[in-house]
Design an enzyme around this catalytic site. Structure first.
Site, PDB file in Angstrom:
ATOM      1  N   CYS A 266      49.219  52.999  39.395  1.00  0.00           N
ATOM      2  CA  CYS A 266      49.053  53.864  40.737  1.00  0.00           C
ATOM      3  C   CYS A 266      49.841  55.054  40.693  1.00  0.00           C
ATOM      4  O   CYS A 266      49.173  56.282  40.974  1.00  0.00           O
ATOM      5  CB  CYS A 266      49.268  53.086  41.705  1.00  0.00           C
ATOM      6  SG  CYS A 266      50.902  52.088  41.761  1.00  0.00           S
TER       7      CYS A 266
HETATM    8  N1  LIG Z   1      49.588  46.740  43.658  1.00  0.00           N
HETATM    9  C1  LIG Z   1      49.148  47.972  43.237  1.00  0.00           C
HETATM   10  O1  LIG Z   1      49.246  48.755  43.875  1.00  0.00           O
HETATM   11  C2  LIG Z   1      48.680  48.001  41.893  1.00  0.00           C
HETATM   12  C3  LIG Z   1      48.185  49.223  41.311  1.00  0.00           C
HETATM   13  C4  LIG Z   1      47.535  49.209  40.073  1.00  0.00           C
HETATM   14  C5  LIG Z   1      47.651  48.264  39.178  1.00  0.00           C
HETATM   15  N2  LIG Z   1      48.555  47.023  39.630  1.00  0.00           N
HETATM   16  C6  LIG Z   1      48.654  46.043  38.563  1.00  0.00           C
HETATM   17  O2  LIG Z   1      47.483  45.172  38.956  1.00  0.00           O
HETATM   18  C7  LIG Z   1      47.968  43.563  38.574  1.00  0.00           C
HETATM   19  C8  LIG Z   1      48.018  42.892  39.851  1.00  0.00           C
HETATM   20  O3  LIG Z   1      48.869  43.473  40.841  1.00  0.00           O
HETATM   21  P1  LIG Z   1      49.058  42.916  42.418  1.00  0.00           P
HETATM   22  O4  LIG Z   1      49.799  43.867  43.004  1.00  0.00           O
HETATM   23  O5  LIG Z   1      47.696  42.754  42.760  1.00  0.00           O
HETATM   24  O6  LIG Z   1      49.725  41.736  42.161  1.00  0.00           O
HETATM   25  P2  LIG Z   1      49.999  40.626  43.040  1.00  0.00           P
HETATM   26  O7  LIG Z   1      49.658  40.785  44.428  1.00  0.00           O
HETATM   27  O8  LIG Z   1      51.625  40.296  43.133  1.00  0.00           O
HETATM   28  O9  LIG Z   1      49.317  39.407  42.464  1.00  0.00           O
HETATM   29  C9  LIG Z   1      49.983  38.483  41.529  1.00  0.00           C
HETATM   30  C10 LIG Z   1      49.409  37.170  41.492  1.00  0.00           C
HETATM   31  O10 LIG Z   1      49.191  36.804  40.182  1.00  0.00           O
HETATM   32  C11 LIG Z   1      49.233  35.510  40.057  1.00  0.00           C
HETATM   33  N3  LIG Z   1      49.980  35.281  38.955  1.00  0.00           N
HETATM   34  C12 LIG Z   1      51.215  35.742  38.415  1.00  0.00           C
HETATM   35  N4  LIG Z   1      51.344  35.388  37.102  1.00  0.00           N
HETATM   36  C13 LIG Z   1      50.400  34.925  36.675  1.00  0.00           C
HETATM   37  C14 LIG Z   1      49.994  34.157  35.395  1.00  0.00           C
HETATM   38  N5  LIG Z   1      50.734  34.136  34.471  1.00  0.00           N
HETATM   39  N6  LIG Z   1      48.555  33.620  35.416  1.00  0.00           N
HETATM   40  C15 LIG Z   1      47.814  33.479  36.366  1.00  0.00           C
HETATM   41  N7  LIG Z   1      48.401  34.035  37.747  1.00  0.00           N
HETATM   42  C16 LIG Z   1      49.418  34.705  37.745  1.00  0.00           C
HETATM   43  C17 LIG Z   1      50.133  34.917  41.231  1.00  0.00           C
HETATM   44  O11 LIG Z   1      49.181  34.152  41.971  1.00  0.00           O
HETATM   45  P3  LIG Z   1      49.599  32.586  41.881  1.00  0.00           P
HETATM   46  O12 LIG Z   1      49.617  32.458  43.628  1.00  0.00           O
HETATM   47  O13 LIG Z   1      48.455  31.945  41.755  1.00  0.00           O
HETATM   48  O14 LIG Z   1      50.510  32.083  41.267  1.00  0.00           O
HETATM   49  C18 LIG Z   1      50.614  36.118  41.950  1.00  0.00           C
HETATM   50  O15 LIG Z   1      50.532  35.666  43.400  1.00  0.00           O
HETATM   51  C19 LIG Z   1      49.458  43.995  38.133  1.00  0.00           C
HETATM   52  O16 LIG Z   1      49.181  43.942  36.644  1.00  0.00           O
HETATM   53  C20 LIG Z   1      49.879  45.306  38.691  1.00  0.00           C
HETATM   54  O17 LIG Z   1      50.662  45.829  37.782  1.00  0.00           O
HETATM   55  C21 LIG Z   1      48.733  47.110  40.932  1.00  0.00           C
END
Ligand SMILES: NC(=O)c1ccc[n+]([C@@H]2O[C@H](COP(=O)([O-])OP(=O)(O)OC[C@H]3O[C@@H](n4cnc5c(N)ncnc54)[C@H](OP(=O)(O)O)[C@@H]3O)[C@@H](O)[C@H]2O)c1
Length: 339
Positions: free
Chosen positions: A145
């Site tokens: 982002c």
């Molecule tokens: N947030 C942003 O603004 C943003 C922007 C661009 C890219 N990203 C990227 O997009 C991805 C997701 O980000 P997010 O912000 O959506 O994350 P998030 O809301 O923190 O979601 C992560 C979820 O992934 C699950 N998880 C964690 N480790 C796992 C594993 N090894 N196998 C399966 N499930 C797993 C967990 O769910 P459970 O409850 O099932 O354990 C956790 O709640 C990341 O790589 C991040 O760097 C984020």
């Protein structure tokens, strides 16, 4: 109509990809996975997505035409590997395919790259810089982002040789940028009414910004000082970017340079005044306001995006549109949620 599967729909980025797909006329969401929510109905676990008639599964079970992964890094490449091997186009939202060098990945992510042999096939998913390559790839490395806002803010000036190879990015992010995981610093009482810098000893988005700006002209990678800040709002990134000018330029010529650079890009636009993140809320827009600090001889560019859309799920869909030969803006022409 193409069938799309989302891996990890239960995180903020995964659920935002699902929300955006509800508006897409050519993509249909047909599979969603989630670790802790497997077996539940999507609308039961995420009531705002109740219109989808889908059950969350542990893995994508039926065949799909493309996969969006919203897993954390390392887990993402691992989960995508079978889909890549099957020849299915994938859009990875983690950092796994963004850096061209496996050594740089190991340095910043503290582990060996899970699939270094695929790095050469992946295309950095910023259509404003790599549109033609994206049309021909099956591995989209959706940018971070902060890098999305920062690179778009500096790319026209860097490509033109207008600025020194030494840039400063001072950026602020809303709290959804940190994902759904629980951590004391993101609690309401800790984050509200407060702004703080973090990552001062080096943030993982810095090498991405350096890599992409470095590709814009034949010179060593620029030095990038990147300082992110946490702001008490839900969505949005505001990046204020600074660089010393190599030559004088009027505001009119600078504005024209930026307007020309993005003239054929539907979502990245020069904004007449300094934009607030609210103007991008829920949209795939990147609003840029380039200016010159004539007294200091410096370029200053302000960029505003929604971290979950142009900074994440929207950009992944924009890239998939290119992969499938659709108009780039298909399903993404959404007005901002305002006020
Ligand atoms: N947030 C942003 O603004 C943003 C922007 C661009 C890219 N990203 C990227 O997009 C991805 C997701 O980000 P997010 O912000 O959506 O994350 P998030 O809301 O923190 O979601 C992560 C979820 O992934 C699950 N998880 C964690 N480790 C796992 C594993 N090894 N196998 C399966 N499930 C797993 C967990 O769910 P459970 O409850 O099932 O354990 C956790 O709640 C990341 O790589 C991040 O760097 C984020």
């Amino acid at each position: 109509v193409y069938r799309i599967g989302i891996i990890n729909v239960t995180g903020y980025i995964g659920m935002e990809a699902a929300r955006l797909l509800a508006y897409h006329p050519e993509f249909r969401l047909t599979a969603v996975t989630g670790r802790s929510a497997a077996g539940k109905r999507l609308g039961e676990f995420l009531p705002h997505l109740g219109q989808f008639d889908l059950t969350i599964t542990e893995e994508i079970e039926d065949s799909v035409d493309a996969v969006i992964s919203a897993l954390p890094h390392a887990a993402s490449a691992e989960a995508l590997l079978p889909h890549i091997q099957a020849g299915t186009p994938v859009a990875d939202l983690s950092a796994d395919f963004r850096l061209k060098s496996a050594e740089t990945y190991a340095e910043w992510y503290g582990r060996e790259h899970p699939a270094p042999q695929l790095l050469a096939d992946a295309v950095y998913g910023l259509p404003e810089l790599h549109r033609d390559d994206l049309r021909a790839t099956k591995i989209i490395a959706t940018p971070g982002c902060y890098p999305t806002a920062s690179i778009l803010a500096l790319a026209p000036a860097m490509r033109e040789g207008l600025i020194e190879d030494d840039v400063i990015v001072d950026a602020k992010s809303g709290i959804s940028g940190a994902g759904r995981g629980l951590d004391l610093k993101y609690h309401y009482a800790e984050a509200n009414e407060s702004v703080s810098a973090y990552g001062l000893s080096g943030h993982r988005h810095q090498p991405e910004i350096g890599q992409e700006l470095g590709l814009l002209r034949e010179a060593p990678q620029p030095s990038v000082t990147f300082v992110p800040h946490l702001i008490p709002m839900t969505r949005g990134i505001l990046a204020t970017c600074y660089a010393k000018l190599r030559r004088d330029i009027t505001l009119e010529r600078l504005t024209a340079l930026y307007e020309d650079a993005y003239a054929t890009h539907p979502f990245t636009k020069v904004h007449a005044s300094s934009p607030g993140t609210k103007l991008t809320y829920g949209t795939n827009l990147c609003l840029l306001h380039p200016t010159v600090d004539q007294r200091a001889g410096r370029l200053v560019v302000v960029a505003a995006i929604d971290n979950l859309v142009k900074g994440g799920a929207g950009q992944a869909i924009q890239c998939l549109n290119l992969v499938f030969g659709l108009p780039e803006e298909t399903g993404l022409r959404l007005p901002a949620v305002y006020p």
